[in-house]
Design a protein around this motif. Structure first.
Motif, short mmCIF file in Angstrom:
data_model
loop_
_atom_site.label_atom_id
_atom_site.label_comp_id
_atom_site.label_asym_id
_atom_site.label_seq_id
_atom_site.Cartn_x
_atom_site.Cartn_y
_atom_site.Cartn_z
N LYS A 1 0.81 -1.21 0.00
CA LYS A 1 0.00 0.00 0.00
C LYS A 1 0.85 1.27 0.00
N PHE A 2 2.13 1.16 0.36
CA PHE A 2 3.00 2.34 0.39
C PHE A 2 3.65 2.64 -0.95
N CYS A 3 3.53 1.72 -1.91
CA CYS A 3 4.14 1.92 -3.22
C CYS A 3 3.38 2.98 -4.00
N PHE A 4 4.12 3.98 -4.56
CA PHE A 4 3.43 4.97 -5.39
C PHE A 4 3.91 4.92 -6.84
N GLN A 5 4.42 3.73 -7.24
CA GLN A 5 4.67 3.43 -8.65
C GLN A 5 5.71 4.34 -9.30
N CYS A 6 6.79 4.62 -8.59
CA CYS A 6 7.85 5.46 -9.17
C CYS A 6 8.70 4.68 -10.17
N GLY A 7 8.75 3.35 -10.02
CA GLY A 7 9.49 2.52 -10.96
C GLY A 7 10.96 2.32 -10.62
N LYS A 8 11.40 2.83 -9.47
CA LYS A 8 12.81 2.66 -9.07
C LYS A 8 13.18 1.19 -8.96
N CYS A 9 12.25 0.37 -8.47
CA CYS A 9 12.53 -1.06 -8.29
C CYS A 9 12.86 -1.73 -9.62
N TRP B 1 7.83 -15.97 -9.54
CA TRP B 1 8.89 -16.84 -9.06
C TRP B 1 10.29 -16.30 -9.39
N LEU B 2 10.37 -15.15 -10.05
CA LEU B 2 11.67 -14.64 -10.48
C LEU B 2 12.45 -13.95 -9.36
N CYS B 3 11.79 -13.24 -8.48
CA CYS B 3 12.48 -12.44 -7.46
C CYS B 3 13.47 -13.28 -6.67
N ALA B 4 14.74 -12.84 -6.65
CA ALA B 4 15.79 -13.53 -5.91
C ALA B 4 16.01 -12.92 -4.53
N THR B 5 15.11 -12.03 -4.12
CA THR B 5 15.15 -11.38 -2.80
C THR B 5 16.49 -10.75 -2.49
N CYS B 6 17.12 -10.15 -3.50
CA CYS B 6 18.46 -9.57 -3.31
C CYS B 6 18.42 -8.30 -2.46
N ARG B 7 17.27 -7.67 -2.34
CA ARG B 7 17.01 -6.49 -1.51
C ARG B 7 17.51 -5.19 -2.12
N ASN B 8 17.98 -5.22 -3.35
CA ASN B 8 18.42 -3.97 -3.97
C ASN B 8 17.24 -3.02 -4.16
N CYS B 9 16.08 -3.57 -4.52
CA CYS B 9 14.89 -2.74 -4.72
C CYS B 9 14.45 -2.08 -3.41
N VAL B 10 14.50 -2.84 -2.33
CA VAL B 10 14.10 -2.30 -1.03
C VAL B 10 15.07 -1.20 -0.61
N GLN B 11 16.36 -1.44 -0.83
CA GLN B 11 17.39 -0.47 -0.47
C GLN B 11 17.23 0.84 -1.23
N GLN B 12 16.77 0.76 -2.47
CA GLN B 12 16.66 1.94 -3.32
C GLN B 12 15.27 2.58 -3.29
N CYS B 13 14.28 1.90 -2.72
CA CYS B 13 12.90 2.41 -2.74
C CYS B 13 12.78 3.69 -1.91
N ARG C 1 10.22 5.01 -0.68
CA ARG C 1 9.21 4.87 0.36
C ARG C 1 9.54 3.75 1.34
N GLY C 2 10.65 3.07 1.11
CA GLY C 2 11.04 1.98 2.01
C GLY C 2 10.10 0.80 1.99
N VAL C 3 9.46 0.56 0.85
CA VAL C 3 8.51 -0.56 0.76
C VAL C 3 9.27 -1.89 0.86
N GLU C 4 8.83 -2.75 1.77
CA GLU C 4 9.45 -4.07 1.92
C GLU C 4 8.91 -4.98 0.81
N ILE C 5 9.45 -4.80 -0.38
CA ILE C 5 8.96 -5.49 -1.56
C ILE C 5 9.10 -7.01 -1.42
#
Length: 385
Positions: free
Chosen positions: A25-33, A67-79, A81-85
Motif C-alpha cells: 500500500k505504500f508503493c506509489f509506482q515510481c518505478g525505481k525497483c 517466481w523470479l524475485c531472488a530477494t536480493c534487496r536492492n529494490c528495497v534499499q533503493q525504494c 518509500r522503504g517498501v518491503e517489496i
C-alpha cells in the motif's frame, strides 16, 4: 501454471495482507525497483506492475514472474518509500503454495520441498550422513557446555564441492583453538529458502525442530557458513521467542585474526576480488570483516569490482531460486564473472555456498574455464596457515 481464482479480488487483497504483504500500500509506482532489479539486465521483469497488481487483487498467479524475485534487496534499499517489496513477493507466493503444494510447472521445487519435509535437507540425503564431511577432522559433537555451535548449512554438509568449505572452516577453528562442535544428524535445514518460496508451514516446522534441538543441547552461540542461515537464525528465529548469539564465519575469522589466534605463515600471491553475498551484505550490513580478513593475507592483492558492497550484483540464487531452473543467458552470475575477470582478478572470493555453487556453474560456460578460480574465504585462509 495453475491459477488461483481471483473473484472476488478482495479475497486476494486480504490474503496478501494476512500473509505479511501489506507493505504494497505504500508503493506509489515510481518505478525505481524496476531500474535496479538485476532481472532487467537479462530480460523484462516488471516488478512495479506486479506490486500494483497485488494492491488491486488482480495478481496473475499463472505468470512465472512471481517466481523470479531472488530477494536480493536492492529494490528495497533503493525504494524512496522503504517498501518491503520482498515481503509482498513472499506473501503472493504463500497464496500460490497453499498447504505446501508447489505448482506443477516448477517440478524441481516440488521435489525439493518433499525432501525438506521428509528428511530435513533438499536432496533427500540421509540425515545420518550430514556430518560425513567432518570425518578425520577432529570435530566433536556439540554438547552442553561447548561454547560454539558450528552450523555448516545443507550445501556444505552434502555437496561435494561445498564440503571443502565446511572442512576448511573446521580446520581454521581447530587451529585457532575455538571450542566448537556440530550437531550433524540432529539438525535440519534452517528453512530460509523454503520460506522465501512461499511454504510458511514447512519453514515453521523446520525452525521449531532446530530450536527444540538447540535448546535441549544448550546452544547459546551459533556460527554459520551460509549468510542465509545466518540471516534466518539472527532475524527470523526470534519470531519464535528465542534469542541466540549468531555470527557468520567471516566475523569470527576477523576476530580470531585480530586477536592473533589465527596465524598466517604463507603467501597468497594472487589478485583477488570479493563478491558481497546479498544476505550477508544488503540484508545484514556485513561488508568490512570479509575484506579486512583478505587484506591480512600476505601477498594477496584485493581489487574491487564495479558493483560492490551495497551495490553488489546478486548471483541470482536467493528467494528459493537456488532450486529453480534459470534459462541460459539469464544468469546474473555470468555477468558477475565478467566483472571479476574485467578487473584482472585471478580468484573470485565470496562467503556464501549458494554464490559459490552458482559461480562454479557459470565458470564452466566460459570459453576458458581456467580464467578464474572460485573460492570461499575459508579456502583461501586454509592455503596460507
Amino acid at each position: 501454471m495453475e491459477t488461483v481464482p481471483l473473484s472476488p479480488f478482495k479475497v486476494v487483497i486480504d490474503g496478501i495482507k494476512e500473509a505479511g504483504g501489506d507493505a504494497d500500500k505504500f508503493c506509489f509506482q515510481c518505478g525505481k525497483c524496476d531500474t535496479v532489479c538485476p532481472w532487467n539486465r537479462v530480460r523484462k521483469f516488471f516488478l512495479r506492475r506486479m506490486i500494483n497488481q497485488a494492491k488491486l487483487g488482480v495478481v496473475p498467479f499463472e505468470s512465472e514472474d512471481i517466481w523470479l524475485c531472488a530477494t536480493c534487496r536492492n529494490c528495497v534499499q533503493q525504494c524512496p518509500r522503504g517498501v518491503e517489496i520482498i515481503d509482498v513477493v513472499r506473501a503472493m507466493r504463500r497464496l500460490l503454495v497453499p498447504d505446501g503444494v508447489v505448482p506443477a510447472s516448477i517440478p524441481n521445487l516440488r521435489s525439493v520441498m518433499t525432501s525438506y519435509a521428509s528428511v530435513g535437507n533438499p536432496w533427500g540425503q540421509e540425515p545420518a550422513d550430514r556430518a560425513n564431511w567432518a570425518k578425520d577432522l577432529s570435530v566433536k559433537e556439540f554438547t552442553e557446555g561447548t561454547e560454539t555451535l558450528y552450523f555448516p548449512c545443507c550445501y556444505p554438509s552434502y555437496d561435494p564441492r561445498l564440503r571443502k568449505v565446511s572442512a576448511a572452516t573446521a580446520t581454521l577453528f581447530n587451529g585457532a583453538g575455538v571450542d566448537f562442535g556440530i550437531l550433524g544428524p540432529k539438525e535440519v535445514c534452517c528453512g530460509e529458502s523454503v520460506r522465501k518460496a512461499g511454504n510458511e508451514d514447512l519453514f515453521k516446522r523446520l525452525a521449531r525442530e532446530n530450536i527444540k534441538t538447540f535448546i535441549e543441547t544448550g546452544v547459546k552461540k551459533i556460527v554459520a557458513s551460509s549468510p542465509h542461515c545466518f540471516h534466518t537464525f539472527k532475524n527470523e528465529y526470534p519470531e519464535f521467542k528465542v534469542n541466540f548469539e549468531v555470527l557468520h564465519t567471516t566475523q569470527v575469522l576477523f576476530r580470531l585474526m585480530t586477536e592473533g589466534k589465527l596465524k598466517l605463515t604463507k603467501e597468497y600471491g594472487k589478485k583477488v576480488t570479493y563478491h558481497d553475498p546479498c544476505y550477508l551484505g544488503r540484508h545484514n550490513g556485513v561488508y568490512d570483516e570479509p575484506r579486512e580478513v583478505l587484506k591480512k593475507v600476505p601477498g594477496l592483492k584485493l581489487v574491487e569490482m564495479p558493483e560492490s558492497r551495497e551495490d553488489s550484483l546478486c548471483c541470482g540464487m536467493g528467494g528459493g531460486r537456488v532450486w529453480m531452473e534459470t534459462a541460459k543467458g539469464e544468469r546474473f552470475s555470468d555477468l558477475r564473472l565478467e566483472q571479476a575477470i574485467g578487473v584482472g582478478a585471478e580468484v573470485l572470493v565470496t562467503s556464501c555456498p549458494y554464490c559459490i555453487a552458482q559461480f562454479e556453474d557459470s565458470r564452466l560456460t566460459l570459453k576458458n574455464s581456467e580464467a578464474i578460480e572460485i573460492k570461499d574465504i575459508t579456502e583461501v585462509l586454509q592455503e596460507v596457515i
